[in-house]
Design a protein around this motif. Structure first.
Motif, PDB file in Angstrom:
ATOM      1  N   LEU A 248       0.960  -1.332  -0.027  1.00 10.94           N
ATOM      2  CA  LEU A 248      -0.100   0.170   0.082  1.00 10.94           C
ATOM      3  C   LEU A 248       0.650   1.180   0.161  1.00 10.94           C
ATOM      4  CD1 LEU A 248      -2.664   1.706   0.350  1.00 10.94           C
ATOM      5  CD2 LEU A 248      -2.728   0.928   2.704  1.00 10.94           C
ATOM      6  N   HIS A 249       0.764   2.163  -0.846  1.00 11.11           N
ATOM      7  CA  HIS A 249       1.273   3.385  -0.958  1.00 11.11           C
ATOM      8  C   HIS A 249       0.452   4.502  -0.973  1.00 11.11           C
ATOM      9  CE1 HIS A 249       3.882   6.597  -3.012  1.00 11.11           C
ATOM     10  NE2 HIS A 249       5.059   5.535  -2.658  1.00 11.11           N
ATOM     11  N   GLU A 250       1.116   5.488  -0.249  1.00 10.14           N
ATOM     12  CA  GLU A 250       0.271   6.867  -0.117  1.00 10.14           C
ATOM     13  C   GLU A 250      -0.333   7.383  -1.243  1.00 10.14           C
ATOM     14  OE1 GLU A 250      -1.162   9.908   1.840  1.00 10.14           O
ATOM     15  OE2 GLU A 250       0.264   8.701   3.007  1.00 10.14           O
ATOM     16  N   SER A 251       0.091   7.188  -2.340  1.00  6.69           N
ATOM     17  CA  SER A 251      -0.461   7.560  -3.864  1.00  6.69           C
ATOM     18  C   SER A 251      -1.720   6.989  -4.271  1.00  6.69           C
ATOM     19  CB  SER A 251       0.556   7.510  -4.760  1.00  6.69           C
ATOM     20  OG  SER A 251       0.909   6.003  -5.091  1.00  6.69           O
ATOM     21  N   GLN A 252      -1.830   5.564  -3.496  1.00  5.83           N
ATOM     22  CA  GLN A 252      -3.325   5.173  -3.862  1.00  5.83           C
ATOM     23  C   GLN A 252      -4.499   5.350  -3.065  1.00  5.83           C
ATOM     24  OE1 GLN A 252      -2.092   0.739  -3.212  1.00  5.83           O
ATOM     25  NE2 GLN A 252      -0.523   0.724  -4.844  1.00  5.83           N
ATOM     26  N   SER A 254      -6.928   8.175  -1.807  1.00  4.84           N
ATOM     27  CA  SER A 254      -7.645   9.547  -1.977  1.00  4.84           C
ATOM     28  C   SER A 254      -8.968   9.659  -1.299  1.00  4.84           C
ATOM     29  CB  SER A 254      -7.857   9.638  -3.683  1.00  4.84           C
ATOM     30  OG  SER A 254      -8.596  11.029  -3.928  1.00  4.84           O
ATOM     31  N   GLY A 255      -8.855  10.607  -0.368  1.00  3.41           N
ATOM     32  CA  GLY A 255      -9.942  10.639   0.598  1.00  3.41           C
ATOM     33  C   GLY A 255     -10.286   9.339   1.267  1.00  3.41           C
ATOM     34  N   ASP A 256     -11.440   8.865   1.218  1.00  4.97           N
ATOM     35  CA  ASP A 256     -11.731   7.572   1.899  1.00  4.97           C
ATOM     36  C   ASP A 256     -11.778   6.279   0.827  1.00  4.97           C
ATOM     37  OD1 ASP A 256     -14.267   8.175   0.555  1.00  4.97           O
ATOM     38  OD2 ASP A 256     -15.312   7.687   2.036  1.00  4.97           O
ATOM     39  N   ILE A 257     -10.953   6.519  -0.436  1.00  3.25           N
ATOM     40  CA  ILE A 257     -11.012   5.465  -1.498  1.00  3.25           C
ATOM     41  C   ILE A 257      -9.161   4.998  -1.419  1.00  3.25           C
ATOM     42  CG2 ILE A 257     -11.444   4.762  -3.734  1.00  3.25           C
ATOM     43  CD1 ILE A 257     -13.822   5.117  -2.176  1.00  3.25           C
ATOM     44  N   TRP A 258      -9.426   3.947  -1.312  1.00  5.21           N
ATOM     45  CA  TRP A 258      -7.953   3.132  -1.623  1.00  5.21           C
ATOM     46  C   TRP A 258      -8.075   2.328  -2.984  1.00  5.21           C
ATOM     47  CZ3 TRP A 258      -6.110  -1.722   1.144  1.00  5.21           C
ATOM     48  CH2 TRP A 258      -5.118  -2.425   0.623  1.00  5.21           C
ATOM     49  N   THR A 259      -7.419   2.881  -4.036  1.00  3.71           N
ATOM     50  CA  THR A 259      -7.442   2.254  -5.392  1.00  3.71           C
ATOM     51  C   THR A 259      -6.193   1.211  -5.587  1.00  3.71           C
ATOM     52  OG1 THR A 259      -8.481   4.120  -6.271  1.00  3.71           O
ATOM     53  CG2 THR A 259      -7.562   2.699  -7.820  1.00  3.71           C
ATOM     54  N   ILE A 260      -6.752   0.068  -5.685  1.00  2.00           N
ATOM     55  CA  ILE A 260      -5.365  -1.030  -6.018  1.00  2.00           C
ATOM     56  C   ILE A 260      -5.402  -1.084  -7.273  1.00  2.00           C
ATOM     57  CG2 ILE A 260      -4.842  -3.502  -5.510  1.00  2.00           C
ATOM     58  CD1 ILE A 260      -6.668  -3.576  -3.228  1.00  2.00           C
ATOM     59  N   PRO A 261      -4.041  -0.886  -7.815  1.00  3.51           N
ATOM     60  CA  PRO A 261      -3.816  -1.112  -9.285  1.00  3.51           C
ATOM     61  C   PRO A 261      -4.146  -2.499  -9.985  1.00  3.51           C
ATOM     62  CG  PRO A 261      -2.105  -0.086  -8.450  1.00  3.51           C
ATOM     63  CD  PRO A 261      -2.872  -0.595  -7.087  1.00  3.51           C
ATOM     64  N   ARG A 276     -11.340  -0.422  -6.283  1.00  2.50           N
ATOM     65  CA  ARG A 276     -11.567   0.393  -5.159  1.00  2.50           C
ATOM     66  C   ARG A 276     -12.037  -0.154  -4.092  1.00  2.50           C
ATOM     67  NH1 ARG A 276     -15.537   5.337  -7.557  1.00  2.50           N
ATOM     68  NH2 ARG A 276     -16.737   3.347  -8.180  1.00  2.50           N
ATOM     69  N   VAL A 277     -11.404   0.241  -2.918  1.00  2.00           N
ATOM     70  CA  VAL A 277     -11.921  -0.107  -1.652  1.00  2.00           C
ATOM     71  C   VAL A 277     -12.055   0.826  -0.912  1.00  2.00           C
ATOM     72  CG1 VAL A 277     -10.928  -1.331   0.426  1.00  2.00           C
ATOM     73  CG2 VAL A 277     -10.102  -2.255  -1.857  1.00  2.00           C
TER      74      VAL A 277
END
Length: 392
Positions: A248-252, A254-261, A276-277
């Motif tokens: 998990l990287h800080e750039s992933q 945004s707000g309350d969404i964690w976007t896994i590539p 999107r998590v």
């Protein structure tokens, strides 16, 4: 015979006029108008004259040409066509140059784009590297048969059944790759070896999971703000796999969404959308704590370099004398959804990042059920943090 051989000299070759110049014994130097030249050997085999090129004068000296001519004249005296014999020897040499380890590496390179992270984790190549190549790597792939494969995999066929199965599957890919390269291989050798090895006694078992009712108790023991505790807590709260969480990287976020590539999702291919998590309030709190310990933008760094390993979290649970393992929390979440909620199947499966439905169905269904999953994970977080069971 002595007078018929070695008529030319290095100087006469260099200064020769355009045309054909005999050295004797069937060796000729063909000088072209442009200044280049070619060595040619003339022999008679089975009553038929054959002309065999021995190379360019710019690359092959007079002495080397004479040595080559002598070698192939000896072959012709045995009534063997030297041109065909040279081609046969080339094919034989090519066979021996294509060792299994070379084919395996080439097959791996050609498939990297299909593998998660371009195969950098090494999982595709590892079964071959550890259990096949030490024994068969230096053997030309065209010489490997089902007996060789059977004898190589027998020691692990039952003891490490899954690894052996993967090794055999990788071998099958390597043999098909070799065949596509034009090598004379027995493409059925891996399947024949499978028949010789027989049915595996080992039965695969699921990764031990913690009952969802017991998760709050374990979650409460993860009380300090160490990287391992924080990582395990976020793993439990999100239901993601270990690998994307550890990286998990800080750039992933945004707000309350964690976007896994997309390429970090297991079983996903190129062009697969990112996943999107939604992060619950509890999950966001953990992210904020992890940011204080981050390194190079990674929220869960290891002590020395890189990120924490999967074993780090597993050992914590092992030391706590728990049978369950980190990956099992995905099952805990899925069981909670099935038993404590009335969530539709598609939403429940999407929660775990599973692919739902066929290709046509997925083409028309554009939603990832983000809001439904957000509500579910908030409810799961409340259960995990205080044990509340919400039967809705």
């Amino acid at each position: 015979m002595g007078r018929e051989l070695n008529k030319l000299t290095a100087l006469s070759v260099r200064n020769a006029a355009a045309g054909k110049h005999a050295d004797g014994g069937g060796l000729w130097f063909h000088k072209r108008e442009d200044g280049g030249g070619q060595w040619v050997l003339r022999v008679t085999v089975h009553g038929r004259r054959r002309e065999m090129g021995l190379g360019s004068a710019a690359e092959v000296s007079l002495k080397e040409a004479r040595n080559e001519a002598a070698k192939w004249r000896a072959v012709a005296r045995q009534n063997i066509d030297p041109i065909k014999e040279r081609e046969r020897l080339k094919r034989e040499a090519a066979r021996h140059l294509h060792l299994l380890e070379e084919i395996a590496e080439d097959a791996f390179e050609s498939r990297k784009a299909e593998l998660k992270g371009d195969g950098t984790a090494g999982r595709w190549f590892t079964p071959l590297k550890l259990h096949v190549l030490p024994k068969l790597g230096k053997v030309p792939v065209a010489e490997i048969d089902q007996i060789d494969i059977r004898d190589t995999l027998t020691p692990i066929w039952h003891k490490k059944a899954e690894t052996a199965r993967k090794a055999l599957n990788r071998l099958s890919i390597c043999f098909k790759h070799a065949a596509a390269l034009g090598l004379d291989v027995d493409i059925q050798a891996p399947d024949k070896a499978r028949a010789l090895l027989g049915q595996q006694r080992h039965k695969p078992s699921n990764i031990p999971a913690m009952a969802w009712r017991e998760v709050p108790g374990f979650y409460g023991t993860l009380a300090d703000e160490s990287v391992t505790h924080l990582a395990l807590r976020l793993l439990i709260l999100t239901g993601v796999r270990s690998s994307p969480l550890r990286f998990l990287h800080e750039s992933q976020i945004s707000g309350d969404i964690w976007t896994i590539p997309g390429d970090a999702m297991k079983g996903r291919k190129d062009k697969t959308p990112d996943f999107r998590v939604p992060l619950s309030e509890e999950a966001l709190s953990i992210v904020e704590q992890a940011r204080k310990l981050s390194r190079d933008g990674f929220l869960f760094p290891s002590v020395k370099r890189g990120v924490i390993s999967d074993m780090t979290m597993g050992r914590l649970m092992e030391r706590a004398q728990l049978e369950a393992r980190p990956h099992g929390f995905r099952s805990s979440l899925r069981d909670w959804i099935a038993e404590a909620t009335e969530t539709p199947h598609d939403v429940a499966e999407t929660m775990l990042g599973h692919i739902v439905g066929g290709a046509v169905e997925r083409a028309y269904r554009r939603t990832d059920f983000l809001e439904q999953r957000r509500n579910l994970l908030e409810r799961w977080a409340k259960h995990v943090t205080n044990g509340a069971i919400l039967n809705v």
